[in-house]
Write a protein that holds these residues in place. Structure first.
Motif, PDB file in Angstrom:
ATOM      1  N   LYS A  30       7.984   4.404  -0.908  1.00 39.26           N
ATOM      2  CA  LYS A  30       7.641   3.898   0.419  1.00 39.26           C
ATOM      3  C   LYS A  30       6.230   3.327   0.413  1.00 39.26           C
ATOM      4  CE  LYS A  30       7.577   5.103   5.355  1.00 39.26           C
ATOM      5  NZ  LYS A  30       7.676   6.204   6.353  1.00 39.26           N
ATOM      6  N   CYS A  31       6.117   2.093   0.880  1.00 38.01           N
ATOM      7  CA  CYS A  31       4.834   1.401   0.967  1.00 38.01           C
ATOM      8  C   CYS A  31       4.742   0.683   2.316  1.00 38.01           C
ATOM      9  CB  CYS A  31       4.695   0.352  -0.133  1.00 38.01           C
ATOM     10  SG  CYS A  31       4.872   0.952  -1.821  1.00 38.01           S
ATOM     11  N   GLU A  32       3.520   0.503   2.807  1.00 33.90           N
ATOM     12  CA  GLU A  32       3.277  -0.439   3.895  1.00 33.90           C
ATOM     13  C   GLU A  32       3.076  -1.812   3.251  1.00 33.90           C
ATOM     14  OE1 GLU A  32       0.384  -0.936   7.772  1.00 33.90           O
ATOM     15  OE2 GLU A  32      -0.514  -0.256   5.887  1.00 33.90           O
ATOM     16  N   VAL A  33       3.734  -2.829   3.807  1.00 35.64           N
ATOM     17  CA  VAL A  33       3.682  -4.165   3.225  1.00 35.64           C
ATOM     18  C   VAL A  33       3.165  -5.160   4.255  1.00 35.64           C
ATOM     19  CG1 VAL A  33       4.961  -5.941   1.967  1.00 35.64           C
ATOM     20  CG2 VAL A  33       5.692  -3.558   1.815  1.00 35.64           C
ATOM     21  N   THR A  34       2.157  -5.922   3.875  1.00 37.37           N
ATOM     22  CA  THR A  34       1.589  -6.957   4.735  1.00 37.37           C
ATOM     23  C   THR A  34       1.465  -8.249   3.935  1.00 37.37           C
ATOM     24  OG1 THR A  34      -0.648  -6.250   4.130  1.00 37.37           O
ATOM     25  CG2 THR A  34       0.273  -5.330   6.149  1.00 37.37           C
ATOM     26  N   GLY A  35       1.321  -9.372   4.639  1.00 34.70           N
ATOM     27  CA  GLY A  35       1.128 -10.641   3.953  1.00 34.70           C
ATOM     28  C   GLY A  35       1.901 -11.755   4.605  1.00 34.70           C
ATOM     29  N   THR A  36       2.405 -12.687   3.781  1.00 36.90           N
ATOM     30  CA  THR A  36       3.113 -13.851   4.308  1.00 36.90           C
ATOM     31  C   THR A  36       4.378 -14.141   3.517  1.00 36.90           C
ATOM     32  OG1 THR A  36       1.860 -15.400   2.908  1.00 36.90           O
ATOM     33  CG2 THR A  36       0.980 -14.927   5.114  1.00 36.90           C
ATOM     34  N   LEU A  37       5.367 -14.690   4.215  1.00 33.42           N
ATOM     35  CA  LEU A  37       6.554 -15.289   3.617  1.00 33.42           C
ATOM     36  C   LEU A  37       6.562 -16.768   3.989  1.00 33.42           C
ATOM     37  CD1 LEU A  37       9.405 -12.743   4.518  1.00 33.42           C
ATOM     38  CD2 LEU A  37       8.045 -12.835   2.412  1.00 33.42           C
ATOM     39  N   THR A  38       7.032 -17.595   3.067  1.00 37.96           N
ATOM     40  CA  THR A  38       7.161 -19.024   3.336  1.00 37.96           C
ATOM     41  C   THR A  38       8.616 -19.433   3.176  1.00 37.96           C
ATOM     42  OG1 THR A  38       4.911 -19.475   2.576  1.00 37.96           O
ATOM     43  CG2 THR A  38       6.441 -21.339   2.660  1.00 37.96           C
ATOM     44  N   TYR A  39       9.182 -20.046   4.226  1.00 41.73           N
ATOM     45  CA  TYR A  39      10.543 -20.560   4.199  1.00 41.73           C
ATOM     46  C   TYR A  39      10.679 -21.600   5.294  1.00 41.73           C
ATOM     47  CZ  TYR A  39      10.989 -16.951   7.852  1.00 41.73           C
ATOM     48  OH  TYR A  39      10.791 -16.159   8.963  1.00 41.73           O
TER      49      TYR A  39
ATOM     50  N   ARG B 173       0.865  -1.189   0.000  1.00 43.30           N
ATOM     51  CA  ARG B 173       0.000   0.000   0.000  1.00 43.30           C
ATOM     52  C   ARG B 173       0.893   1.229   0.000  1.00 43.30           C
ATOM     53  NH1 ARG B 173      -2.211   3.625   3.683  1.00 43.30           N
ATOM     54  NH2 ARG B 173      -1.208   2.555   5.445  1.00 43.30           N
ATOM     55  N   ALA B 174       0.805   2.022  -1.059  1.00 44.53           N
ATOM     56  CA  ALA B 174       1.695   3.174  -1.212  1.00 44.53           C
ATOM     57  C   ALA B 174       1.444   4.204  -0.123  1.00 44.53           C
ATOM     58  CB  ALA B 174       1.508   3.801  -2.582  1.00 44.53           C
ATOM     59  N   LEU B 175       2.523   4.697   0.468  1.00 45.83           N
ATOM     60  CA  LEU B 175       2.451   5.752   1.479  1.00 45.83           C
ATOM     61  C   LEU B 175       2.868   7.107   0.921  1.00 45.83           C
ATOM     62  CD1 LEU B 175       3.950   3.821   4.537  1.00 45.83           C
ATOM     63  CD2 LEU B 175       1.537   4.176   3.971  1.00 45.83           C
TER      64      LEU B 175
END
Length: 383
Positions: free
Chosen positions: A168-177, A138-140
């Motif tokens: 600059k953005c707010e970033v949400t979600g998931t990483l898989t490792y 989401r762009a800030l």
């Protein structure tokens, strides 16, 4: 000596059909064709609250494939865990299983994609063996385009290298490792670049990064061309207000630079402190950055095989052949081209003093930035 310039004049905007005042979604769609020499990248990165990091980049061609016609869709992703361990993978897909829109950023390589409109982006990667991501940006701040985004190289503007960004953005979600999926939150960045010349042929060096302070977002991409193009400095620079997200300062190209050099592991002195003074009419931005830690070292010249025989022996020892063979340059090839590619990434402290309409404010912060030093040491290049 061929000329180099930022394409920011009225005929330039007319040539590309660009509104000087507004960045349109189509500008983040595919801009190049598959002809030899062209390439493009949609790049995303993020730093998360738990200390993890991610980089994802979608490209129509490989670096080697840039020299031939046709597309070879590929992407790379790197995830750095909170403990600092990094895993990087690459994925290649057929052109028939890919699409790249001209209307906006809407890139699909098999099951992987990036799509967005300068305000919101979704980045999804599932094709790799060990790592994956599903992220929302989401762009800030507003998107930033210096002029038309194009640097023109050559007396007839025959070469171009570009960059436009959402710094600059707010970033949400998931990483898989490591067999687990982790929910993440943090800050990130997106840019889109397209070009028809190798950076090794176009630039002696560049400094690229962004700083987040309590008041501002500061973005810099300081290009210095090769001798062929006169060691010309072509900076992209902007400051955006954190509260409004509006871009409040961009350089008019008038800049002075003062550096203090320090020894590094790649056998060249890099700037330890860089001080820039950018102008925009009567307004002025004084930007300073000093690195505290070197966090990545790539000595492409020092680590290269001395000749093709050594390169072939290394590939054979590694069990690489045919399409699997890693094609890289040798010292012999670098020397013939008169270049010495090296790259460092830094963690730094810095700040900015901004004078707008006679009023001056100051703000400090930390910064991750890269210094891509591709040329040989040459005082004319103003490192």
């Amino acid at each position: 000596m061929a000329q180099a310039r930022l394409m920011n004049q009225p005929p330039d905007f007319k040539k590309f059909g660009i509104d000087p005042q507004t960045v349109a979604p189509w500008e983040d769609g595919i801009r190049n064709t598959d002809v030899a020499g062209n390439n493009e990248v949609w790049y995303f990165d993020a730093d998360f609250d738990d200390g993890s990091k991610v980089i994802v980049a979608f490209r129509p061609k490989t670096a080697n494939g840039m020299q031939t016609g046709g597309f070879e869709p590929n992407l790379n992703m790197a995830i750095t865990r909170p403990n600092g361990e990094t895993t990087q993978e690459f994925s290649f897909v057929s052109l028939e299983d890919s699409s790249m829109s001209k209307e906006k950023c809407d890139v699909h390589f098999g099951p992987d994609y990036c799509t967005g409109n300068f305000k919101e982006y979704d980045v999804h990667v599932e094709s790799m063996k060990q790592i994956a991501c599903d992220l929302h940006y989401r762009a800030l701040v507003e998107p930033f385009r210096q002029g038309t985004a194009s640097l023109a190289l050559g007396d007839k503007d025959e070469y171009f290298y570009t960059d436009m960004s959402v710094p600059k953005c707010e970033v949400t979600g998931t990483l898989t490792y490591d067999g687990q999926t982790v929910t993440v939150h943090g800050q990130g960045y997106h840019d889109h670049q397209w070009m028809n010349i190798s950076p090794l042929a176009a630039f002696h060096h560049w400094l690229w990064g962004r700083m987040y302070t309590d008041k501002y977002v500061v973005y810099i991409y300081d290009f210095v061309t090769t001798e062929k193009f006169g060691f010309k400095r072509l900076p992209l620079f902007m400051i955006a207000d954190n509260e409004t997200g509006k871009v409040i300062f961009t350089t008019d190209g008038q800049v002075s630079v003062d550096t203090e050099l320090a020894d590094t592991p790649v056998g060249k002195q890099f700037p330890k402190t860089s001080r820039y003074t950018f102008h925009d009419g009567e307004n002025k931005a004084e930007f300073e950055v000093t690195w505290q830690d070197i966090i990545e070292v790539r000595d492409m010249y020092g680590d290269a095989p001395k000749d093709q025989a050594e390169a072939d022996a290394w590939a054979k020892q590694a069990g690489l052949s045919g399409m699997q063979k890693v094609v890289g340059s040798t010292k012999e090839q670098y020397d013939k081209a008169g270049i010495q590619p090296t790259y460092l990434r830094f963690f730094a402290d810095g700040g900015v003093k901004l004078t707008l309409d006679g009023k001056t404010t100051e703000s400090t912060g930390t910064m991750l930035y890269e210094y891509n030093y591709m040329g040989r040491v040459d005082p004319r290049a103003d490192v």
